[in-house]
Design an enzyme around this catalytic site. Structure first.
Site, mmCIF file in Angstrom:
data_model
loop_
_atom_site.group_PDB
_atom_site.id
_atom_site.type_symbol
_atom_site.label_atom_id
_atom_site.label_comp_id
_atom_site.label_asym_id
_atom_site.label_seq_id
_atom_site.Cartn_x
_atom_site.Cartn_y
_atom_site.Cartn_z
ATOM 1 N N ASP A 68 0.821 -1.211 0.000
ATOM 2 C CA ASP A 68 0.000 0.000 0.000
ATOM 3 C C ASP A 68 0.852 1.257 0.000
ATOM 4 O O ASP A 68 2.071 1.206 0.166
ATOM 5 C CB ASP A 68 -0.945 -0.021 1.213
ATOM 6 C CG ASP A 68 -0.260 -0.450 2.499
ATOM 7 O OD1 ASP A 68 0.989 -0.441 2.539
ATOM 8 O OD2 ASP A 68 -0.955 -0.781 3.457
ATOM 9 N N ASN A 137 -7.439 -2.606 14.201
ATOM 10 C CA ASN A 137 -8.833 -2.884 13.824
ATOM 11 C C ASN A 137 -8.943 -4.062 12.855
ATOM 12 O O ASN A 137 -9.979 -4.266 12.239
ATOM 13 C CB ASN A 137 -9.488 -1.632 13.209
ATOM 14 C CG ASN A 137 -8.804 -1.198 11.921
ATOM 15 O OD1 ASN A 137 -7.870 -1.854 11.453
ATOM 16 N ND2 ASN A 137 -9.265 -0.106 11.337
ATOM 17 N N HIS A 139 -7.217 -4.557 10.063
ATOM 18 C CA HIS A 139 -6.935 -4.343 8.633
ATOM 19 C C HIS A 139 -5.632 -5.012 8.223
ATOM 20 O O HIS A 139 -4.696 -5.112 9.020
ATOM 21 C CB HIS A 139 -6.970 -2.856 8.247
ATOM 22 C CG HIS A 139 -5.803 -2.021 8.666
ATOM 23 N ND1 HIS A 139 -5.951 -0.787 9.262
ATOM 24 C CD2 HIS A 139 -4.475 -2.195 8.546
ATOM 25 C CE1 HIS A 139 -4.761 -0.258 9.488
ATOM 26 N NE2 HIS A 139 -3.845 -1.098 9.069
ATOM 27 N N GLU A 144 -9.555 -1.570 5.224
ATOM 28 C CA GLU A 144 -10.230 -1.236 6.471
ATOM 29 C C GLU A 144 -11.495 -2.089 6.635
ATOM 30 O O GLU A 144 -11.976 -2.690 5.664
ATOM 31 C CB GLU A 144 -10.595 0.250 6.453
ATOM 32 C CG GLU A 144 -9.390 1.184 6.353
ATOM 33 C CD GLU A 144 -8.610 1.318 7.664
ATOM 34 O OE1 GLU A 144 -8.558 0.352 8.445
ATOM 35 O OE2 GLU A 144 -8.033 2.399 7.886
HETATM 36 C C1 GLP Z 1 -0.384 0.250 8.578
HETATM 37 C C2 GLP Z 1 -0.074 -0.562 7.319
HETATM 38 C C3 GLP Z 1 -0.256 -2.041 7.517
HETATM 39 C C4 GLP Z 1 0.347 -2.454 8.851
HETATM 40 C C5 GLP Z 1 -0.397 -1.781 9.968
HETATM 41 C C6 GLP Z 1 0.129 -2.137 11.341
HETATM 42 O O1 GLP Z 1 -1.582 0.918 8.583
HETATM 43 N N1 GLP Z 1 -0.793 -0.156 6.161
HETATM 44 O O2 GLP Z 1 0.328 -2.749 6.440
HETATM 45 O O3 GLP Z 1 0.262 -3.837 9.004
HETATM 46 O O4 GLP Z 1 -0.369 -0.398 9.805
HETATM 47 O O5 GLP Z 1 1.239 -1.344 11.682
HETATM 48 P P1 GLP Z 1 2.254 -1.715 12.817
HETATM 49 O O6 GLP Z 1 2.965 -2.922 12.351
HETATM 50 O O7 GLP Z 1 3.176 -0.531 12.911
HETATM 51 O O8 GLP Z 1 1.462 -1.950 14.042
#
Ligand code: GLP
Length: 264
Positions: A68, A137, A139, A144
């Site tokens: 993304d 959440n 995702h 989302e």
């Molecule tokens: C972001 C990314 C995801 C990631 C998530 C969790 O929003 N788009 O790919 O898995 O956050 O982030 P973290 O690993 O820093 O908790």
């Protein structure tokens, strides 16, 4: 679904890396790796860099596709996922930058950029192993809650929860973009293997929902229950709510040798 409960973040990173390395060795030098941003996979990237430095893995001819990107951040913006992938994946793993792609969230025609990204993945032969984190959440990528379980790469609006979770990387909430380009859940499901890593107590609710809850668009990662080669790597804190934790531990401890991950 294979659930691997690890003692801490470092062990989770090492086992995630071991899974990636196992697939990379099976596929060969032209392996296609799906890469994620966020803090969750950082230990895995360090462990992979360690395997490469020790001469046990070579990703010099591999390709990579990021999940993304934020919409509207120009090239080189420090918080863009282009930049995060360059710093945490491309350089430390010695990938060829011309073989690393990130969705173009700065394209004048975002819908076209999304279609181009889908084509690029197909042209590369598809993703062999997709590394995933998970949002609080549920995702995955930036899909989302209520994302279509068969969605493809497209523009999404970020939830306020995700913007709040990610504001730590920006100067404040106002600076966090409101939109992104993300691979869809259907795109992610096309990867031949997926490995999701989650650590910390703030992920326990999402892990429980994804692994043991019903398959629902309200917890987008739960779609992985339909994937035939999904591995979920968690630390003790992220595993805290799992009802069948004892079963997952027993299963992992008693795997026959041929199913074991090689020690990273
Ligand atoms: C972001 C990314 C995801 C990631 C998530 C969790 O929003 N788009 O790919 O898995 O956050 O982030 P973290 O690993 O820093 O908790």
């Amino acid at each position: 679904m294979d659930v691997i409960i690890c003692s801490d973040q470092d062990q989770a990173g090492a086992r995630t890396a071991a899974k990636v390395a196992q697939v990379a060795r099976q596929v060969g030098p032209r392996v296609v790796i799906g890469v994620a941003t966020g803090s969750s996979p950082l230990q895995a990237y360090s462990a992979l860099a360690g395997l490469i430095a020790a001469g046990r893995l070579d990703l010099g001819q591999a390709s990579a596709f990021a999940l993304d990107e934020y919409v509207g951040l120009p090239w080189g913006h420090p918080q863009s996922y282009h930049e995060a992938i360059r710093q945490t994946v491309t350089e430390p793993l010695g990938l060829d930058p011309t073989r690393v792609q990130v969705p173009n969230g700065f394209a004048p025609d975002l819908a076209q950029a999304a279609r181009d990204y889908e084509h690029a993945i197909v042209d590369a032969g598809g993703v062999d192993i997709q590394i995933l984190g998970v949002g609080s959440n549920g995702h995955i990528g930036f899909n989302e809650p209520t994302s279509s379980l068969s969605s493809r790469t497209r523009i999404k609006t970020l939830t306020e929860q995700t913007r709040i979770d990610n504001q730590r990387f920006f100067g404040g909430l106002e600076e966090v973009p409101r939109h992104c380009l993300t691979q869809g859940l259907g795109t992610i499901m096309d990867a031949r293997h997926v490995v999701l890593v989650a650590t910390g107590g703030h992920k326990a609710r999402a892990v429980k929902a994804i692994v043991e809850g019903p398959i629902t668009a309200m917890w987008p990662g739960s779609v992985l229950q339909l994937h035939r080669q999904a591995t979920i790597v968690v630390d003790e804190a992220a595993a805290a709510d799992l009802e069948l934790a004892a079963y997952y531990r027993k299963m992992y401890d008693n795997l026959p040798d041929w199913q074991r991950l090689p020690l990273a």
